[in-house]
Scaffold this active site. Sequence first.
Site, PDB file in Angstrom:
ATOM      1  N   PHE A  82      45.502  34.076  40.437  1.00  0.00           N
ATOM      2  CA  PHE A  82      44.403  34.399  39.981  1.00  0.00           C
ATOM      3  C   PHE A  82      44.307  34.198  38.294  1.00  0.00           C
ATOM      4  O   PHE A  82      43.755  33.630  37.705  1.00  0.00           O
ATOM      5  CB  PHE A  82      44.213  35.740  40.356  1.00  0.00           C
ATOM      6  CG  PHE A  82      43.093  36.427  39.402  1.00  0.00           C
ATOM      7  CD1 PHE A  82      41.992  36.503  39.201  1.00  0.00           C
ATOM      8  CD2 PHE A  82      43.675  37.871  39.085  1.00  0.00           C
ATOM      9  CE1 PHE A  82      41.125  36.941  38.534  1.00  0.00           C
ATOM     10  CE2 PHE A  82      42.765  38.754  38.609  1.00  0.00           C
ATOM     11  CZ  PHE A  82      41.571  38.507  37.993  1.00  0.00           C
ATOM     12  N   ILE A  83      45.423  35.162  37.950  1.00  0.00           N
ATOM     13  CA  ILE A  83      45.512  35.056  35.984  1.00  0.00           C
ATOM     14  C   ILE A  83      45.878  33.739  35.857  1.00  0.00           C
ATOM     15  O   ILE A  83      45.489  32.976  34.584  1.00  0.00           O
ATOM     16  CB  ILE A  83      46.324  35.951  35.666  1.00  0.00           C
ATOM     17  CG1 ILE A  83      45.785  37.690  36.162  1.00  0.00           C
ATOM     18  CG2 ILE A  83      46.669  36.135  34.241  1.00  0.00           C
ATOM     19  CD1 ILE A  83      46.414  38.735  35.508  1.00  0.00           C
ATOM     20  N   TYR A  99      57.821  47.153  43.394  1.00  0.00           N
ATOM     21  CA  TYR A  99      57.072  46.332  42.354  1.00  0.00           C
ATOM     22  C   TYR A  99      57.351  46.742  40.840  1.00  0.00           C
ATOM     23  O   TYR A  99      57.888  45.921  40.148  1.00  0.00           O
ATOM     24  CB  TYR A  99      55.615  46.286  42.618  1.00  0.00           C
ATOM     25  CG  TYR A  99      54.959  45.448  41.651  1.00  0.00           C
ATOM     26  CD1 TYR A  99      55.044  44.065  41.788  1.00  0.00           C
ATOM     27  CD2 TYR A  99      53.657  45.736  40.764  1.00  0.00           C
ATOM     28  CE1 TYR A  99      54.531  43.195  41.016  1.00  0.00           C
ATOM     29  CE2 TYR A  99      53.225  44.883  40.084  1.00  0.00           C
ATOM     30  CZ  TYR A  99      53.421  43.477  40.207  1.00  0.00           C
ATOM     31  OH  TYR A  99      52.542  42.805  39.404  1.00  0.00           O
TER      32      TYR A  99
END
Length: 323
Positions: free
Chosen positions: A11-12, A152
């Site tokens: 997406f980015i 993460y």
Amino acid sequence: MHILITGGAGFIGSNLALYHLKKGDKVHILDNLSTGRLSNLEECEKYNNFYFNEVDVLIDEELDKRVNWADRIYHLAAVVGVFRVLEKPISVLSTNIAGCERVLRAVLRSDWKAKVVIASTSEVYGNRKSNQLLSEDMELYISPGINSRWNYSISKLADEAYGLSYVREHDLDITLIRFFNVIGPNQTGKYGMVVPRFVQQAINNEELTVFGDGTQIRAFMDVRDTVIYLDDIGSNPATKGEVINVGSNYEITINNVAKHVKSLANSNSEIKYISYDDAYGEEFEEIYFRKPDLRKLKKFSSHQIKWSFDDTLRDLIRRAKEK
Ligand code: UDP
């Protein structure tokens, strides 16, 4: 300018690639398409100066050549998204840490030392139980207990440490970005992101699934503003060795996100509350307040946010209806 983007079909990355192509830069994307999608690159494919390879940065045999070509590298390749992180806690650690290290080693070996912008995350601030703005010089902590929910964050902290150590030991030009909540075109709701999920649910007249009681707060920024900040950071030599929050100060509760989406989509969807345990499983620990201190970002960029939250929602609703 030659721009290499790892994880660029995400997406980015895809929005960043398009932004640089529009500026006249040459852009090369590497992506293993684990979460990235070729359809995100349709606009980019229209440009002559666009190159794409479906390859994993962990095993790409030509990584040295590609790194040597680049003036600037955005390292975005990572296992991302809450659902995926919970499902694949080991590969989050191994992929995210080893991928970053491999890119940095390649830069070190190259003749032409590219500027490297590495994606980290606001997750590294962990679960602070107060509504304090999150600033880069805060102490960081991980909640007690072996809890893969934080893998993460741990993997990205390791990437930050790698990046800063390469600056210190080898004088490479590296900047670490702590992303806050980014929204916009090409974002998928498949791996947990709230806005694309609500938009799709509203359009389908399905229930909007609010996790917890919906009072948790996030600050959202449109990716088309994010990419300008990233370019400003990438082109400013003073950002070398810095860790920088990239986000907006527009704060909103998840309940209100649901209300805005419903109303802008003219949807009859009901709002359904789902407990965190049911949404994510028992290992989950929610972050109730997440909003960046942006003083450091402002030092390196004078960009003013162009996309309001509602404008982004309108655009996403229109795009989703056209699909
Ligand atoms: N969330 C929600 N419904 C969904 C997906 C997410 O209420 O269908 C909540 C989630 O629990 C979190 C917020 O929305 O409180 C933002 O979630 P997201 O995964 O987009 O970002 P992050 O948790 O990383 O801030």
